[in-house]
Design a protein around this motif. Structure first.
Motif, PDB file in Angstrom:
ATOM      1  N   ARG A   1      14.245  -4.336  -0.556  1.00 28.24           N
ATOM      2  CA  ARG A   1      14.564  -3.089  -1.276  1.00 28.24           C
ATOM      3  C   ARG A   1      13.850  -3.036  -2.627  1.00 28.24           C
ATOM      4  O   ARG A   1      13.331  -2.000  -3.032  1.00 28.24           O
ATOM      5  CB  ARG A   1      16.076  -2.969  -1.480  1.00 28.24           C
ATOM      6  CG  ARG A   1      16.856  -2.636  -0.222  1.00 28.24           C
ATOM      7  CD  ARG A   1      18.239  -2.084  -0.567  1.00 28.24           C
ATOM      8  NE  ARG A   1      18.990  -2.990  -1.432  1.00 28.24           N
ATOM      9  CZ  ARG A   1      19.779  -3.965  -0.984  1.00 28.24           C
ATOM     10  NH1 ARG A   1      19.890  -4.170   0.315  1.00 28.24           N
ATOM     11  NH2 ARG A   1      20.441  -4.733  -1.830  1.00 28.24           N
ATOM     12  N   VAL A   2      13.802  -4.172  -3.310  1.00 30.65           N
ATOM     13  CA  VAL A   2      13.148  -4.207  -4.620  1.00 30.65           C
ATOM     14  C   VAL A   2      11.659  -3.930  -4.491  1.00 30.65           C
ATOM     15  O   VAL A   2      11.067  -3.236  -5.322  1.00 30.65           O
ATOM     16  CB  VAL A   2      13.379  -5.582  -5.292  1.00 30.65           C
ATOM     17  CG1 VAL A   2      12.519  -5.717  -6.548  1.00 30.65           C
ATOM     18  CG2 VAL A   2      14.857  -5.758  -5.645  1.00 30.65           C
ATOM     19  N   ALA A   3      11.045  -4.457  -3.434  1.00 30.41           N
ATOM     20  CA  ALA A   3       9.593  -4.352  -3.282  1.00 30.41           C
ATOM     21  C   ALA A   3       9.160  -3.182  -2.402  1.00 30.41           C
ATOM     22  O   ALA A   3       7.966  -3.010  -2.150  1.00 30.41           O
ATOM     23  CB  ALA A   3       9.049  -5.650  -2.690  1.00 30.41           C
ATOM     24  N   ALA A   4      10.110  -2.373  -1.962  1.00 30.19           N
ATOM     25  CA  ALA A   4       9.827  -1.365  -0.938  1.00 30.19           C
ATOM     26  C   ALA A   4       8.689  -0.424  -1.292  1.00 30.19           C
ATOM     27  O   ALA A   4       7.938   0.015  -0.416  1.00 30.19           O
ATOM     28  CB  ALA A   4      11.095  -0.562  -0.644  1.00 30.19           C
ATOM     29  N   ASN A   5       8.518  -0.098  -2.572  1.00 27.38           N
ATOM     30  CA  ASN A   5       7.494   0.867  -2.964  1.00 27.38           C
ATOM     31  C   ASN A   5       6.157   0.219  -3.335  1.00 27.38           C
ATOM     32  O   ASN A   5       5.213   0.931  -3.683  1.00 27.38           O
ATOM     33  CB  ASN A   5       7.991   1.714  -4.140  1.00 27.38           C
ATOM     34  CG  ASN A   5       9.138   2.625  -3.743  1.00 27.38           C
ATOM     35  OD1 ASN A   5       9.147   3.164  -2.642  1.00 27.38           O
ATOM     36  ND2 ASN A   5      10.105   2.794  -4.633  1.00 27.38           N
ATOM     37  N   SER A   6       6.068  -1.099  -3.274  1.00 29.60           N
ATOM     38  CA  SER A   6       4.823  -1.765  -3.647  1.00 29.60           C
ATOM     39  C   SER A   6       3.811  -1.674  -2.516  1.00 29.60           C
ATOM     40  O   SER A   6       4.160  -1.669  -1.335  1.00 29.60           O
ATOM     41  CB  SER A   6       5.068  -3.234  -3.998  1.00 29.60           C
ATOM     42  OG  SER A   6       5.344  -3.978  -2.833  1.00 29.60           O
TER      43      SER A   6
ATOM     44  N   ALA B   1      -3.109  -3.942 -10.772  1.00 27.80           N
ATOM     45  CA  ALA B   1      -1.993  -3.094 -10.351  1.00 27.80           C
ATOM     46  C   ALA B   1      -2.537  -2.077  -9.354  1.00 27.80           C
ATOM     47  O   ALA B   1      -3.519  -1.395  -9.629  1.00 27.80           O
ATOM     48  CB  ALA B   1      -1.371  -2.384 -11.547  1.00 27.80           C
ATOM     49  N   GLU B   2      -1.930  -2.011  -8.183  1.00 24.73           N
ATOM     50  CA  GLU B   2      -2.367  -1.065  -7.166  1.00 24.73           C
ATOM     51  C   GLU B   2      -1.501   0.190  -7.244  1.00 24.73           C
ATOM     52  O   GLU B   2      -0.280   0.103  -7.300  1.00 24.73           O
ATOM     53  CB  GLU B   2      -2.261  -1.691  -5.781  1.00 24.73           C
ATOM     54  CG  GLU B   2      -3.148  -2.917  -5.619  1.00 24.73           C
ATOM     55  CD  GLU B   2      -3.063  -3.494  -4.220  1.00 24.73           C
ATOM     56  OE1 GLU B   2      -3.534  -2.818  -3.290  1.00 24.73           O
ATOM     57  OE2 GLU B   2      -2.517  -4.589  -4.070  1.00 24.73           O
ATOM     58  N   VAL B   3      -2.146   1.332  -7.245  1.00 27.87           N
ATOM     59  CA  VAL B   3      -1.441   2.602  -7.365  1.00 27.87           C
ATOM     60  C   VAL B   3      -1.799   3.484  -6.171  1.00 27.87           C
ATOM     61  O   VAL B   3      -2.984   3.654  -5.850  1.00 27.87           O
ATOM     62  CB  VAL B   3      -1.825   3.331  -8.677  1.00 27.87           C
ATOM     63  CG1 VAL B   3      -1.086   4.667  -8.772  1.00 27.87           C
ATOM     64  CG2 VAL B   3      -1.531   2.447  -9.883  1.00 27.87           C
ATOM     65  N   VAL B   4      -0.798   4.004  -5.508  1.00 28.93           N
ATOM     66  CA  VAL B   4      -1.022   4.902  -4.377  1.00 28.93           C
ATOM     67  C   VAL B   4      -1.220   6.319  -4.902  1.00 28.93           C
ATOM     68  O   VAL B   4      -0.360   6.859  -5.614  1.00 28.93           O
ATOM     69  CB  VAL B   4       0.164   4.870  -3.398  1.00 28.93           C
ATOM     70  CG1 VAL B   4      -0.061   5.861  -2.262  1.00 28.93           C
ATOM     71  CG2 VAL B   4       0.351   3.468  -2.845  1.00 28.93           C
TER      72      VAL B   4
ATOM     73  N   GLU C   1      -4.576  14.674  -4.510  1.00 30.99           N
ATOM     74  CA  GLU C   1      -4.645  14.390  -5.935  1.00 30.99           C
ATOM     75  C   GLU C   1      -5.883  13.584  -6.280  1.00 30.99           C
ATOM     76  O   GLU C   1      -6.498  13.761  -7.343  1.00 30.99           O
ATOM     77  CB  GLU C   1      -3.383  13.650  -6.389  1.00 30.99           C
ATOM     78  CG  GLU C   1      -2.118  14.490  -6.271  1.00 30.99           C
ATOM     79  CD  GLU C   1      -0.904  13.742  -6.810  1.00 30.99           C
ATOM     80  OE1 GLU C   1      -1.094  12.765  -7.554  1.00 30.99           O
ATOM     81  OE2 GLU C   1       0.233  14.134  -6.452  1.00 30.99           O
ATOM     82  N   LEU C   2      -6.278  12.681  -5.378  1.00 33.33           N
ATOM     83  CA  LEU C   2      -7.474  11.878  -5.607  1.00 33.33           C
ATOM     84  C   LEU C   2      -8.712  12.772  -5.636  1.00 33.33           C
ATOM     85  O   LEU C   2      -9.573  12.601  -6.499  1.00 33.33           O
ATOM     86  CB  LEU C   2      -7.617  10.819  -4.511  1.00 33.33           C
ATOM     87  CG  LEU C   2      -8.848   9.916  -4.591  1.00 33.33           C
ATOM     88  CD1 LEU C   2      -8.871   9.151  -5.902  1.00 33.33           C
ATOM     89  CD2 LEU C   2      -8.903   8.942  -3.422  1.00 33.33           C
ATOM     90  N   GLU C   3      -8.785  13.725  -4.712  1.00 36.15           N
ATOM     91  CA  GLU C   3      -9.922  14.635  -4.703  1.00 36.15           C
ATOM     92  C   GLU C   3      -9.989  15.450  -5.988  1.00 36.15           C
ATOM     93  O   GLU C   3     -11.067  15.677  -6.539  1.00 36.15           O
ATOM     94  CB  GLU C   3      -9.834  15.566  -3.495  1.00 36.15           C
ATOM     95  CG  GLU C   3     -10.045  14.855  -2.157  1.00 36.15           C
ATOM     96  CD  GLU C   3      -9.867  15.803  -0.982  1.00 36.15           C
ATOM     97  OE1 GLU C   3      -9.677  17.014  -1.223  1.00 36.15           O
ATOM     98  OE2 GLU C   3      -9.891  15.313   0.165  1.00 36.15           O
TER      99      GLU C   3
END
Length: 272
Positions: free
Chosen positions: A119-124, A256-259, A264-266
């Motif tokens: 749960r803590v790492a779910a968004n990584s 740090a990896e960011v999704v 938005e990237l374009e």
């Protein structure tokens, strides 16, 4: 005990040019240390390929039965076959001593879905990658079972894999963290895995030459100096935890990896 088995494996698998010694005093629990003074370029440990489990170890008959085509998959299948049919084979039984019970339980792939750590790492990004890998492992395990290849781990493997744990996942993590890729396919070389990782200042490198997997010194070593290697020069702090399950105190690269959603990237690229 484990130490005696590891020493015996080194005596069995290494050449006589330079011997390696096992030391459980290191923070990692065990390590390789130079037994004699060595110069840069000396072979510290050499394991003949015929004493290794390799991609080619999977027989033709079993190759036709099991759903594997790539080298890593063939090594995985060969490992499972040997575990079922000849669990005392020295090419494999060494790892029963090298891997203590519940060895991979701290790896993210072993975290219980919905558990506190998950749960803590779910968004990584790292956990998402590992979760995807775990789903693939379930699919692969199902394919192996459908091919008629399902069994209960025999001794001593039944004491290493946690009760109720996924044997297929455990074996895949064993290979992911210890196999060496060569031009002859993937190889599982005993004893080489005892060389611990250092991001900076490693003292040896792994190479394959003349039918052997070798640890070759990159610097001069004195007696009892640790033999260390760099598992992946391009890996950063989190990469190593994701793949191997340990925090690298010697790491000098932290990212740090960011999704970023594609739209938005374009937009960001257009503005740049």
């Amino acid at each position: 005990g484990r130490a005696a088995k590891l020493h015996a494996a080194i005596e069995f698998a290494s050449t006589s040019r330079v011997r390696a010694a096992v030391d459980f005093a290191s923070a990692a629990g065990c390590s390789l240390r130079a037994a004699v003074p060595c110069a840069a370029g000396d072979v510290l440990l050499a394991v003949p390929l015929d004493k290794c489990l390799t991609s080619a170890s999977l027989g033709a008959a079993m190759s036709r039965r099991l759903p594997v085509a790539d080298g890593f998959g063939r090594l995985l299948a060969a490992t499972l076959c040997l575990m079922r049919e000849a669990p005392d084979d020295p090419r494999l039984s060494y790892y029963a001593a090298a891997c203590p019970p519940h060895h991979f339980c701290e790896h993210m792939a072993w975290w219980r879905e919905g558990g506190e750590a998950a749960r803590v790492a779910a968004n990584s990004v790292s956990y998402r990658r590992v979760a995807r890998m775990r789903r693939e492992v379930v699919e692969e395990g199902t394919a192996f079972a459908e091919a008629g290849f399902s069994f209960t781990p025999p001794p001593p493997w039944d004491s290493l894999i946690p009760q109720g744990g996924d044997m297929f996942l455990w074996v895949k993590l064993l290979l992911q963290t210890r196999a060496v890729e060569t031009d002859q396919g993937h190889v599982l070389p005993p004893c080489v895995c005892l060389a611990n990782h250092r991001s900076v200042g490693e003292s040896a490198k792994v190479c394959v030459a003349d039918g052997e997997v070798r640890l070759v010194a990159t610097v001069a070593l004195g007696v009892d100096d640790e033999v260390s290697i760099n598992y992946d020069p391009e890996a950063d702090y989190l990469d190593l935890y994701e793949r191997y399950g340990f925090w690298d105190e010697s790491a000098v690269v932290h990212t740090a990896e960011v999704v970023v959603p594609p739209a938005e990237l374009e937009a960001l690229l257009r503005e740049a």
